[in-house]
Design a protein around this motif. Structure first.
Motif, PDB file in Angstrom:
ATOM      1  N   SER A  31       0.832  -1.203   0.000  1.00 31.36           N
ATOM      2  CA  SER A  31       0.000   0.000   0.000  1.00 31.36           C
ATOM      3  C   SER A  31       0.866   1.251   0.000  1.00 31.36           C
ATOM      4  O   SER A  31       0.574   2.217  -0.706  1.00 31.36           O
ATOM      5  N   VAL A  32       1.931   1.236   0.788  1.00 32.48           N
ATOM      6  CA  VAL A  32       2.859   2.367   0.811  1.00 32.48           C
ATOM      7  C   VAL A  32       3.497   2.548  -0.562  1.00 32.48           C
ATOM      8  O   VAL A  32       3.635   3.673  -1.057  1.00 32.48           O
ATOM      9  N   ALA A  33       3.866   1.455  -1.206  1.00 32.51           N
ATOM     10  CA  ALA A  33       4.468   1.536  -2.541  1.00 32.51           C
ATOM     11  C   ALA A  33       3.489   2.154  -3.540  1.00 32.51           C
ATOM     12  O   ALA A  33       3.877   2.994  -4.365  1.00 32.51           O
ATOM     13  N   VAL A  34       2.221   1.789  -3.454  1.00 36.61           N
ATOM     14  CA  VAL A  34       1.220   2.345  -4.365  1.00 36.61           C
ATOM     15  C   VAL A  34       1.044   3.840  -4.107  1.00 36.61           C
ATOM     16  O   VAL A  34       1.013   4.650  -5.046  1.00 36.61           O
ATOM     17  N   VAL A  35       0.946   4.233  -2.835  1.00 35.06           N
ATOM     18  CA  VAL A  35       0.779   5.649  -2.503  1.00 35.06           C
ATOM     19  C   VAL A  35       1.986   6.448  -2.986  1.00 35.06           C
ATOM     20  O   VAL A  35       1.839   7.541  -3.556  1.00 35.06           O
ATOM     21  N   LEU A  36       3.197   5.934  -2.779  1.00 34.98           N
ATOM     22  CA  LEU A  36       4.396   6.631  -3.239  1.00 34.98           C
ATOM     23  C   LEU A  36       4.423   6.786  -4.760  1.00 34.98           C
ATOM     24  O   LEU A  36       4.805   7.843  -5.278  1.00 34.98           O
ATOM     25  N   MET A  37       4.028   5.753  -5.482  1.00 36.89           N
ATOM     26  CA  MET A  37       4.004   5.836  -6.942  1.00 36.89           C
ATOM     27  C   MET A  37       2.961   6.851  -7.413  1.00 36.89           C
ATOM     28  O   MET A  37       3.196   7.585  -8.380  1.00 36.89           O
ATOM     29  N   VAL A  38       1.825   6.916  -6.737  1.00 41.11           N
ATOM     30  CA  VAL A  38       0.800   7.903  -7.097  1.00 41.11           C
ATOM     31  C   VAL A  38       1.327   9.306  -6.852  1.00 41.11           C
ATOM     32  O   VAL A  38       1.167  10.205  -7.689  1.00 41.11           O
ATOM     33  N   VAL A  39       1.972   9.524  -5.694  1.00 43.81           N
ATOM     34  CA  VAL A  39       2.536  10.840  -5.385  1.00 43.81           C
ATOM     35  C   VAL A  39       3.618  11.202  -6.395  1.00 43.81           C
ATOM     36  O   VAL A  39       3.657  12.337  -6.899  1.00 43.81           O
ATOM     37  N   LEU A  40       4.475  10.266  -6.727  1.00 37.85           N
ATOM     38  CA  LEU A  40       5.525  10.511  -7.708  1.00 37.85           C
ATOM     39  C   LEU A  40       4.934  10.860  -9.075  1.00 37.85           C
ATOM     40  O   LEU A  40       5.367  11.819  -9.731  1.00 37.85           O
ATOM     41  N   SER A  41       3.939  10.118  -9.495  1.00 34.46           N
ATOM     42  CA  SER A  41       3.307  10.362 -10.797  1.00 34.46           C
ATOM     43  C   SER A  41       2.633  11.725 -10.838  1.00 34.46           C
ATOM     44  O   SER A  41       2.779  12.470 -11.812  1.00 34.46           O
ATOM     45  N   THR A  42       1.880  12.061  -9.791  1.00 33.46           N
ATOM     46  CA  THR A  42       1.194  13.352  -9.785  1.00 33.46           C
ATOM     47  C   THR A  42       2.189  14.509  -9.734  1.00 33.46           C
ATOM     48  O   THR A  42       1.984  15.533 -10.377  1.00 33.46           O
ATOM     49  N   THR A  43       3.281  14.333  -8.993  1.00 29.97           N
ATOM     50  CA  THR A  43       4.308  15.376  -8.933  1.00 29.97           C
ATOM     51  C   THR A  43       4.950  15.571 -10.299  1.00 29.97           C
ATOM     52  O   THR A  43       5.148  16.712 -10.750  1.00 29.97           O
ATOM     53  N   LEU A  44       5.268  14.495 -10.973  1.00 33.41           N
ATOM     54  CA  LEU A  44       5.861  14.579 -12.308  1.00 33.41           C
ATOM     55  C   LEU A  44       4.908  15.265 -13.289  1.00 33.41           C
ATOM     56  O   LEU A  44       5.318  16.156 -14.047  1.00 33.41           O
ATOM     57  N   ILE A  45       3.646  14.891 -13.255  1.00 36.43           N
ATOM     58  CA  ILE A  45       2.660  15.508 -14.150  1.00 36.43           C
ATOM     59  C   ILE A  45       2.522  16.991 -13.829  1.00 36.43           C
ATOM     60  O   ILE A  45       2.451  17.837 -14.731  1.00 36.43           O
ATOM     61  N   TYR A  46       2.502  17.350 -12.546  1.00 36.27           N
ATOM     62  CA  TYR A  46       2.411  18.753 -12.135  1.00 36.27           C
ATOM     63  C   TYR A  46       3.599  19.547 -12.659  1.00 36.27           C
ATOM     64  O   TYR A  46       3.445  20.650 -13.201  1.00 36.27           O
ATOM     65  N   LEU A  47       4.804  18.997 -12.520  1.00 38.62           N
ATOM     66  CA  LEU A  47       6.005  19.700 -12.974  1.00 38.62           C
ATOM     67  C   LEU A  47       6.030  19.860 -14.491  1.00 38.62           C
ATOM     68  O   LEU A  47       6.371  20.937 -15.012  1.00 38.62           O
ATOM     69  N   VAL A  48       5.664  18.816 -15.210  1.00 39.02           N
ATOM     70  CA  VAL A  48       5.625  18.892 -16.672  1.00 39.02           C
ATOM     71  C   VAL A  48       4.577  19.906 -17.116  1.00 39.02           C
ATOM     72  O   VAL A  48       4.814  20.716 -18.027  1.00 39.02           O
ATOM     73  N   ASP A  49       3.417  19.905 -16.461  1.00 40.01           N
ATOM     74  CA  ASP A  49       2.358  20.855 -16.788  1.00 40.01           C
ATOM     75  C   ASP A  49       2.835  22.285 -16.556  1.00 40.01           C
ATOM     76  O   ASP A  49       2.606  23.172 -17.393  1.00 40.01           O
ATOM     77  N   ASN A  50       3.485  22.533 -15.426  1.00 38.80           N
ATOM     78  CA  ASN A  50       4.001  23.876 -15.148  1.00 38.80           C
ATOM     79  C   ASN A  50       5.074  24.286 -16.158  1.00 38.80           C
ATOM     80  O   ASN A  50       5.126  25.446 -16.580  1.00 38.80           O
ATOM     81  N   PHE A  51       5.932  23.360 -16.548  1.00 39.21           N
ATOM     82  CA  PHE A  51       6.956  23.668 -17.545  1.00 39.21           C
ATOM     83  C   PHE A  51       6.316  24.079 -18.865  1.00 39.21           C
ATOM     84  O   PHE A  51       6.701  25.083 -19.468  1.00 39.21           O
ATOM     85  N   PHE A  52       5.339  23.299 -19.332  1.00 40.22           N
ATOM     86  CA  PHE A  52       4.690  23.642 -20.600  1.00 40.22           C
ATOM     87  C   PHE A  52       3.899  24.938 -20.483  1.00 40.22           C
ATOM     88  O   PHE A  52       3.798  25.711 -21.446  1.00 40.22           O
TER      89      PHE A  52
END
Length: 105
Positions: free
Chosen positions: A75-96
């Motif tokens: 469960s911790v691994a899933v939560v961490l992957m979700v946080v990592l994915s959302t952070t990456l998408i947020y950063l890419v969105d802000n860059f564009f």
């Protein structure tokens, strides 16, 4: 075109509701009636609730349930992957967004 397929979409005729057919490994079309098919499977028309519950319990007994430690770590691994994915998408969105503001003003 093979006989058991419609010319329009290459779907079996049973999908299109144009007839009931079974296909052998060689692709030969053989008509099968619904009643004969149900009888050959040995099913009855009534639903046996008690039998269903018994079979469900038997299947659930076969399940290998995770331990508490496995459940928590996965469960911790899933939560961490979700946080990592959302952070990456947020950063890419802000860059564009920044890049489009630089180009279009």
């Amino acid at each position: 075109m093979r006989q058991g397929l419609s010319q329009k979409d290459n779907f079996p005729r049973t999908v299109l509701g144009l007839g009931i057919h079974s296909f052998t490994a060689a692709g030969d079309r053989q008509p099968v009636a619904k009643k004969e098919e149900a009888e050959s499977q040995g099913t009855s028309s009534k639903f046996d609730v008690q039998g269903f519950l018994k079979e469900t319990k038997e299947e659930l007994d076969k399940v290998v349930w995770p331990t508490r430690q496995q459940l928590i770590s996965e469960s911790v691994a899933v939560v961490l992957m979700v946080v990592l994915s959302t952070t990456l998408i947020y950063l890419v969105d802000n860059f564009f967004g920044w890049a489009s503001r630089q180009v279009f003003g």
